[in-house]
Design an enzyme around this catalytic site. Structure first.
Site, PDB file in Angstrom:
ATOM      1  CB  ALA A  13      31.603  81.217 -20.319  1.00  0.00           C
ATOM      2  CD  GLU A  35      32.014  70.879 -18.822  1.00  0.00           C
ATOM      3  OE1 GLU A  35      31.517  71.809 -19.465  1.00  0.00           O
ATOM      4  OE2 GLU A  35      33.062  70.281 -19.164  1.00  0.00           O
ATOM      5  CB  CYS A  45      39.132  85.422 -18.134  1.00  0.00           C
ATOM      6  SG  CYS A  45      37.877  85.094 -19.375  1.00  0.00           S
ATOM      7  CG  ASN A 316      29.718  85.401 -19.452  1.00  0.00           C
ATOM      8  OD1 ASN A 316      29.036  84.799 -18.631  1.00  0.00           O
ATOM      9  ND2 ASN A 316      31.031  85.241 -19.547  1.00  0.00           N
ATOM     10  CE1 TYR A 437      40.805 117.193 -16.706  1.00  0.00           C
ATOM     11  CE2 TYR A 437      39.389 119.126 -16.533  1.00  0.00           C
ATOM     12  CZ  TYR A 437      40.632 118.515 -16.366  1.00  0.00           C
ATOM     13  OH  TYR A 437      41.681 119.225 -15.855  1.00  0.00           O
TER      14      TYR A 437
HETATM   15  C1  FAD Z   1      44.027  81.424 -20.014  1.00  0.00           C
HETATM   16  C2  FAD Z   1      42.840  82.058 -20.624  1.00  0.00           C
HETATM   17  C3  FAD Z   1      42.597  83.402 -20.430  1.00  0.00           C
HETATM   18  C4  FAD Z   1      41.498  84.024 -21.007  1.00  0.00           C
HETATM   19  N1  FAD Z   1      41.307  85.342 -20.793  1.00  0.00           N
HETATM   20  C5  FAD Z   1      40.224  85.955 -21.334  1.00  0.00           C
HETATM   21  C6  FAD Z   1      39.964  87.315 -21.073  1.00  0.00           C
HETATM   22  O1  FAD Z   1      40.699  87.972 -20.334  1.00  0.00           O
HETATM   23  N2  FAD Z   1      38.867  87.880 -21.636  1.00  0.00           N
HETATM   24  C7  FAD Z   1      38.002  87.171 -22.422  1.00  0.00           C
HETATM   25  O2  FAD Z   1      37.003  87.732 -22.890  1.00  0.00           O
HETATM   26  N3  FAD Z   1      38.221  85.860 -22.669  1.00  0.00           N
HETATM   27  C8  FAD Z   1      39.301  85.244 -22.147  1.00  0.00           C
HETATM   28  N4  FAD Z   1      39.507  83.904 -22.370  1.00  0.00           N
HETATM   29  C9  FAD Z   1      38.567  83.158 -23.223  1.00  0.00           C
HETATM   30  C10 FAD Z   1      37.380  82.612 -22.430  1.00  0.00           C
HETATM   31  O3  FAD Z   1      37.828  81.842 -21.362  1.00  0.00           O
HETATM   32  C11 FAD Z   1      36.507  81.777 -23.350  1.00  0.00           C
HETATM   33  O4  FAD Z   1      36.107  82.591 -24.420  1.00  0.00           O
HETATM   34  C12 FAD Z   1      35.279  81.244 -22.633  1.00  0.00           C
HETATM   35  O5  FAD Z   1      35.632  80.329 -21.652  1.00  0.00           O
HETATM   36  C13 FAD Z   1      34.346  80.557 -23.628  1.00  0.00           C
HETATM   37  O6  FAD Z   1      33.280  80.006 -22.930  1.00  0.00           O
HETATM   38  P1  FAD Z   1      32.396  78.835 -23.563  1.00  0.00           P
HETATM   39  O7  FAD Z   1      31.371  78.489 -22.544  1.00  0.00           O
HETATM   40  O8  FAD Z   1      31.935  79.209 -24.907  1.00  0.00           O
HETATM   41  O9  FAD Z   1      33.396  77.626 -23.830  1.00  0.00           O
HETATM   42  P2  FAD Z   1      34.434  76.862 -22.922  1.00  0.00           P
HETATM   43  O10 FAD Z   1      34.959  77.696 -21.833  1.00  0.00           O
HETATM   44  O11 FAD Z   1      35.396  76.231 -23.868  1.00  0.00           O
HETATM   45  O12 FAD Z   1      33.552  75.716 -22.267  1.00  0.00           O
HETATM   46  C14 FAD Z   1      32.959  74.715 -23.037  1.00  0.00           C
HETATM   47  C15 FAD Z   1      32.769  73.488 -22.174  1.00  0.00           C
HETATM   48  O13 FAD Z   1      32.010  72.549 -22.903  1.00  0.00           O
HETATM   49  C16 FAD Z   1      32.465  71.262 -22.588  1.00  0.00           C
HETATM   50  N5  FAD Z   1      32.065  70.344 -23.659  1.00  0.00           N
HETATM   51  C17 FAD Z   1      32.474  70.371 -24.956  1.00  0.00           C
HETATM   52  N6  FAD Z   1      31.892  69.372 -25.648  1.00  0.00           N
HETATM   53  C18 FAD Z   1      31.114  68.709 -24.778  1.00  0.00           C
HETATM   54  C19 FAD Z   1      30.260  67.578 -24.889  1.00  0.00           C
HETATM   55  N7  FAD Z   1      30.106  66.942 -26.057  1.00  0.00           N
HETATM   56  N8  FAD Z   1      29.603  67.142 -23.795  1.00  0.00           N
HETATM   57  C20 FAD Z   1      29.753  67.796 -22.596  1.00  0.00           C
HETATM   58  N9  FAD Z   1      30.547  68.844 -22.434  1.00  0.00           N
HETATM   59  C21 FAD Z   1      31.214  69.319 -23.510  1.00  0.00           C
HETATM   60  C22 FAD Z   1      33.960  71.431 -22.494  1.00  0.00           C
HETATM   61  O14 FAD Z   1      34.534  70.393 -21.719  1.00  0.00           O
HETATM   62  C23 FAD Z   1      34.088  72.797 -21.815  1.00  0.00           C
HETATM   63  O15 FAD Z   1      34.223  72.642 -20.435  1.00  0.00           O
HETATM   64  C24 FAD Z   1      40.601  83.265 -21.795  1.00  0.00           C
HETATM   65  C25 FAD Z   1      40.828  81.895 -21.988  1.00  0.00           C
HETATM   66  C26 FAD Z   1      41.926  81.293 -21.407  1.00  0.00           C
HETATM   67  C27 FAD Z   1      42.162  79.830 -21.617  1.00  0.00           C
END
Ligand code: FAD
Length: 559
Positions: A13, A35, A45, A316, A437
């Site tokens: 994200a 990645e 989500c 985001n 409203y």
């Molecule tokens: C089931 C579920 C439902 C959700 N529903 C909601 C919702 O309704 N509303 C909401 O706001 N949020 C929701 N969330 C939370 C949301 O998905 C996360 O907050 C969001 O994905 C965070 O994004 P990010 O890019 O920070 O991290 P992540 O999505 O954790 O992505 C980080 C990426 O970095 C990669 N990475 C880590 N270290 C390394 C490295 N050293 N080298 C290369 N790659 C690496 C990981 O493999 C991962 O793919 C939900 C989460 C889940 C699991």
């Protein structure tokens, strides 16, 4: 002019958002996303909806709104961004300004120089440290591979246990409830604390979620310590401190931790929450390294404190700010107000700002009110109920938080409250907001306006609201008081509180029959949502009763 080299670690994200924004701001920059997983830029989500079968193909979670898959080729061709999947960043050399990355399939290592580096490494699920966690059939839900495995495993199991009634746990329950419309499935939700969403809601709101779960046929077991998972070859049961629950599939959702290993190894500062510390430009302790999303902590705009609130919405927003800044801009991310929402079955539930307990811990003197009512004109066919809890600071009357739940449109009320919190509104100011409203959308005075006014009345000492939880506590203590039901005879037929303290006098007769009530006892009035309950309190005040209050939220908030 020299080309800027931007390297971004993490491709879900925050990372891709930062990359896309940087590209828009700087068409010449050399941008690389690393990645370690197979999939990029997917909607985490949306995973519960894929599990429920409401989304047919996992690829839909990676598509743009017009159906183009956001894969390496998309980023290369459309955005001129290089994406290396199955490639892990293993070390950062801050002096040389390089990142070492390893291709996970070949083991090959590469060194990428950067001018600006972004850490968007996200979070990982907390592991439940009990025996049996590694048995086949036990899952956490983080990425697409987990969702594919859970969906596959769900096809032929009768008993599912979800451990943890937080946001992810309840979203999994929502998926299971959707599946249960077409097949038999026993759903048990085990939670260590006393109510669902314990970090998002106050206990009385949590109790209403628990009441809903029960009505939806979910076996909700609060206050349970999971001891172990057992089974021959694959999971067969969950053993808690109180019972054994059959389970052929277990989903564990007991929270997430920030992924900080790479940052820590590079000597970057972590904050008090254990996540990466960043300033308002989302720079880490190294100004050429930015970080955002689930791996960082945020400033809470109401409490002013550092908090760890990992959400896709925030990730985001972080991504956009970082994208601007690594491309030479100076955009700010001031903080969050902790807004979160989810759907479980027909219930919408969310909160923004602080709960009463959080407000107290942050040094405020919180006053709260519960208010129940319809989300649009009560005569409109789409009208649905909502319960709102508002929290304000006694001295300054500043709004501190809102919790909203019910089948009605909770999102709209939460978003208005989130805006009011961000702007630092008092409840008085909130009550005057010019909300839209017409009968299909709201009531002439929206339920949020009602709630704000109810809280103003309480702050002014005009309304003496007693929460349903407090009424329960008084009953448990055996206190001698009158619970005065002021509803109509028809309403009484539909539902009644079978308690010895209850006296019934419809509101229309209260002025003439007030003499039937004892003057030496506390009287707590109520109706369906307690608008009439409040009026009854005012009538009895005027009749000279010394100790009258009304039950906030009325029967709609009674558990
Ligand atoms: C089931 C579920 C439902 C959700 N529903 C909601 C919702 O309704 N509303 C909401 O706001 N949020 C929701 N969330 C939370 C949301 O998905 C996360 O907050 C969001 O994905 C965070 O994004 P990010 O890019 O920070 O991290 P992540 O999505 O954790 O992505 C980080 C990426 O970095 C990669 N990475 C880590 N270290 C390394 C490295 N050293 N080298 C290369 N790659 C690496 C990981 O493999 C991962 O793919 C939900 C989460 C889940 C699991």
């Amino acid at each position: 002019m020299q080309t800027t080299r931007l390297v971004i670690v993490g491709g879900v994200a925050a990372g891709p958002k930062a990359a896309a924004r940087a590209r828009r701001c700087d068409p010449r920059a050399e941008i690389t996303i690393l990645e370690q997983g197979e999939f990029i830029s997917f909607a985490g989500c949306g995973l519960p909806f894929f599990i429920a079968g409401q989304i047919a193909e996992a690829r839909e979670l990676m598509c743009t709104p017009v159906g183009v898959v956001r894969d390496e080729a998309f980023f290369r061709n459309v955005k001129n961004i290089r994406v290396l999947t199955r490639t892990r960043a293993v070390a950062i050399d801050r002096a040389a300004k390089t990142v070492t990355a390893r291709r996970l399939d070949s083991g090959e290592e590469m060194v990428l120089p950067y001018d600006k580096l972004v850490l968007a490494t996200g979070s990982r699920p907390v592991r439940l440290e009990v025996p049996g966690m590694d048995l086949p059939g036990v899952y956490t839900l983080r990425g697409i591979p987990d969702a594919l495995a859970i969906r596959q495993a769900l096809t032929d199991v009768p008993d599912v246990v979800v451990i943890g009634a937080g946001l992810v746990g309840l979203e999994v329950v929502d998926a299971l409830l959707a599946l249960r419309q077409t097949r038999e499935l026993n759903v048990t939700l085990v939670e260590k604390l006393a109510h669902p969403l314990p970090t998002l809601l106050d206990p009385e709101m949590g109790a209403l979620v628990a009441k809903f779960l029960k009505s939806a046929g979910v076996n909700f077991l609060p206050g349970r310590e999971v001891r172990r998972l057992e089974g021959q070859g694959r999971v067969e049961r969950v053993v808690t401190d109180q019972e054994e629950i059959p389970a052929q599939l277990v989903v564990v959702g007991v929270g997430v931790r920030p992924e900080t290993e790479l940052a820590q190894a590079a000597g970057l500062a972590l904050g008090p929450t254990g996540a990466i510390a960043v300033n308002e430009y989302l720079q880490t302790s190294d100004p050429d390294i930015y970080a955002g999303g689930d791996c960082v902590e945020n400033v809470h705009l109401v409490s002013g404190q550092k908090v760890y609130l990992p959400l896709g919405s925030t990730a985001n927003r972080h991504g956009r700010v970082i994208g601007d800044n690594i491309a030479g801009g100076r955009d700010l991310f001031p903080g969050v107000v902790g807004t979160a929402i989810l759907k479980v079955g027909t219930l919408n539930v969310g909160r923004t700002g602080l709960t009463v307990e959080e407000a107290r811990r942050a040094g405020f003197d919180p006053v709260s009110v519960l208010c129940a009512g319809p989300d649009r004109a009560h005569y409109h066919p789409d009208s649905k109920p909502l319960v709102i809890k508002l929290v304000a600071d006694r001295a300054t009357r500043r709004l501190l938080g809102a919790q909203v739940l019910g089948p009605g449109a909770a999102d709209k009320r939460l978003d208005v409250a989130a805006t009011a919190l961000t702007a630092g509104f008092t409840v008085d100011r909130l009550a005057t907001v010019d909300l839209a409203y017409a009968p299909p959308y709201a009531t002439a005075l929206d339920i949020l306006t009602h709630a704000a006014n109810a809280l103003r009345n309480k702050l002014d000492g005009r309304a003496r609201g007693v929460s349903p939880r407090e009424v329960r506590a008084r009953l448990a203590r055996g206190e001698d008081f009158v619970l005065l039901d002021v509803r109509t005879p028809k309403e009484l037929e539909e539902a009644r509180l079978d308690l010895p303290n209850v006296t019934w006098i419809p509101l229309g007769q209260l002025r003439s029959r007030a003499g039937e009530l004892p003057r030496d006892k506390k009287v707590i009035t109520f109706c369906k949502v307690s608008l009439r309950g409040y009026e009854a309190q005012l009538i009895l005040d005027a009749e000279g009763f010394a100790d009258v209050g009304f039950m906030e939220g009325g029967l709609a908030a009674w558990v």
